[in-house]
Design an enzyme around this catalytic site. Structure first.
Site, PDB file in Angstrom:
ATOM      1  N   ASP A 168       0.976  -1.201  -0.350  1.00  0.00           N
ATOM      2  CA  ASP A 168      -0.220   0.141   0.034  1.00  0.00           C
ATOM      3  C   ASP A 168       1.474   1.143  -0.262  1.00  0.00           C
ATOM      4  O   ASP A 168       0.648   2.448   0.420  1.00  0.00           O
ATOM      5  CB  ASP A 168      -0.615  -0.251   1.453  1.00  0.00           C
ATOM      6  CG  ASP A 168      -1.834   1.389   1.240  1.00  0.00           C
ATOM      7  OD1 ASP A 168      -2.326   1.086   0.207  1.00  0.00           O
ATOM      8  OD2 ASP A 168      -1.782   1.685   2.260  1.00  0.00           O
ATOM      9  N   SER A 173      -7.255   5.340  -0.512  1.00  0.00           N
ATOM     10  CA  SER A 173      -7.120   4.182  -0.934  1.00  0.00           C
ATOM     11  C   SER A 173      -8.390   3.900  -1.398  1.00  0.00           C
ATOM     12  O   SER A 173      -9.543   3.819  -0.113  1.00  0.00           O
ATOM     13  CB  SER A 173      -6.165   3.435  -0.408  1.00  0.00           C
ATOM     14  OG  SER A 173      -5.083   3.519  -0.395  1.00  0.00           O
ATOM     15  N   GLN A 208      -4.386  -1.067  -6.950  1.00  0.00           N
ATOM     16  CA  GLN A 208      -5.789  -0.692  -6.159  1.00  0.00           C
ATOM     17  C   GLN A 208      -6.170   1.279  -6.899  1.00  0.00           C
ATOM     18  O   GLN A 208      -5.419   1.423  -8.171  1.00  0.00           O
ATOM     19  CB  GLN A 208      -4.603  -0.149  -5.352  1.00  0.00           C
ATOM     20  CG  GLN A 208      -5.344   1.233  -4.366  1.00  0.00           C
ATOM     21  CD  GLN A 208      -4.081   1.726  -3.178  1.00  0.00           C
ATOM     22  OE1 GLN A 208      -4.012   2.247  -2.590  1.00  0.00           O
ATOM     23  NE2 GLN A 208      -3.611   0.931  -2.420  1.00  0.00           N
TER      24      GLN A 208
END
Length: 295
Positions: A211, A235, A285
């Site tokens: 991430d 996110s 993502q």
């Protein structure tokens, strides 16, 4: 539970958040609890809850059944001053594969939801997309943290309190960005000191760092820095596929690109390689990204 004091060893803090407590209160679900890392901005780092959710799901399986994929949604911002409760639902156990649903809660409200799949090691076809050529060695790249002398301590801690050190192949975009839109980048990463040899720790830590920086190709495509006034990034979801084992206390290369952004959302894809070129994992993502009107 509260977050960690800011002067603690960040790698020790990482290992602590990955060491969940099992409440042994299984009814239709398995329940685990974990602490949160202290964060300068007060919000739980997304990679932390990703890794903890994976650990919680893994605790319901024998060690030889290892994760190969996960798909998760970030539902609400987490409070880094509070602990997190994880509930795991054992959706399916087959001869080779298992599926788990993990939800992370704070104050009784879900902040993250994930489905993950696990498989026993199995022989089969083997190929991979090769690592890009002509990538500079991490030792040859500048250490951004060395340039932070004189920076406000709170701002400096955003970088120095991380358990992972970074070396951007392209210049980092924390404070400035070049004038040419470039929806791609590569970043070397590793933990600041050695981790235990347990492969499960390295797989969870790989989720933790997946991430980190994955949003930046989207920002580079629009010549945005993290310091841009009015920039808001969050996110929305995260997917990851583990292909091969690799240690994350040794340098790994995170190659990233953004194929599209539209409607206040941007998509980024990533491939994570060991230093010798083995493809360890793939990542995708989508983020919300907005900039306040300059007027």
């Amino acid at each position: 539970m509260s977050g960690d004091a800011p002067d603690r060893d960040p790698v020790e803090s990482l290992l602590e958040v990955l060491d969940l407590d099992d409440t042994r209160a299984r009814t239709s679900e398995d329940i685990f609890t974990g602490v949160s890392q202290a964060m300068p901005m007060g919000r739980v780092y997304g990679g932390q809850v990703l890794a903890q959710s994976l650990v919680a799901a893994s605790r319901t399986l024998p060690p030889e059944r290892i994760p190969h994929s996960m798909h998760g949604y970030f539902l609400r911002p987490g409070d880094a001053s509070q602990g997190i409760t994880f509930s795991v639902d054992r959706i399916h156990d087959g001869r080779s594969f298992s599926t788990r649903r993990t939800q992370a809660f704070q104050q009784g409200v879900p902040i993250f939801s994930m489905i993950s799949s696990f498989q026993d090691e199995d022989p089969g076809f083997d190929h991979q997309f090769p690592m890009p050529e002509a990538i500079p060695a991490p030792e040859s790249l500048p250490d951004f943290e060395a340039s932070l002398e004189g920076v406000h301590p709170t701002t400096k801690r955003i970088f120095t309190d991380r358990p992972v050190e970074l070396r951007h192949v392209q210049a980092p975009i924390f404070l400035s960005v070049d004038d040419t839109p470039r929806p791609h980048q590569a970043v070397w990463m590793r933990t600041r000191r050695p981790l235990p040899d347990d492969p499960a720790v390295h797989r969870a830590t790989l989720a933790y760092l997946s991430d980190m920086t994955i949003q930046e190709p989207i920002l580079r495509a629009h010549r945005l820095t993290w310091a841009k006034p009015g920039l808001k990034v969050a996110s929305l979801d995260h997917a990851m596929w583990w292909h091969r084992f690799g240690r994350v206390d040794e340098w790994i290369l995170y190659v990233q690109e953004s194929p599209s952004a539209r409607g206040g959302r941007g998509l980024a894809n990533g491939r994570i390689y060991s230093r010798d070129g083995a493809l360890l994992a793939s990542v995708a993502q989508e983020i919300m990204v907005r900039v306040a009107d300059d007027r």
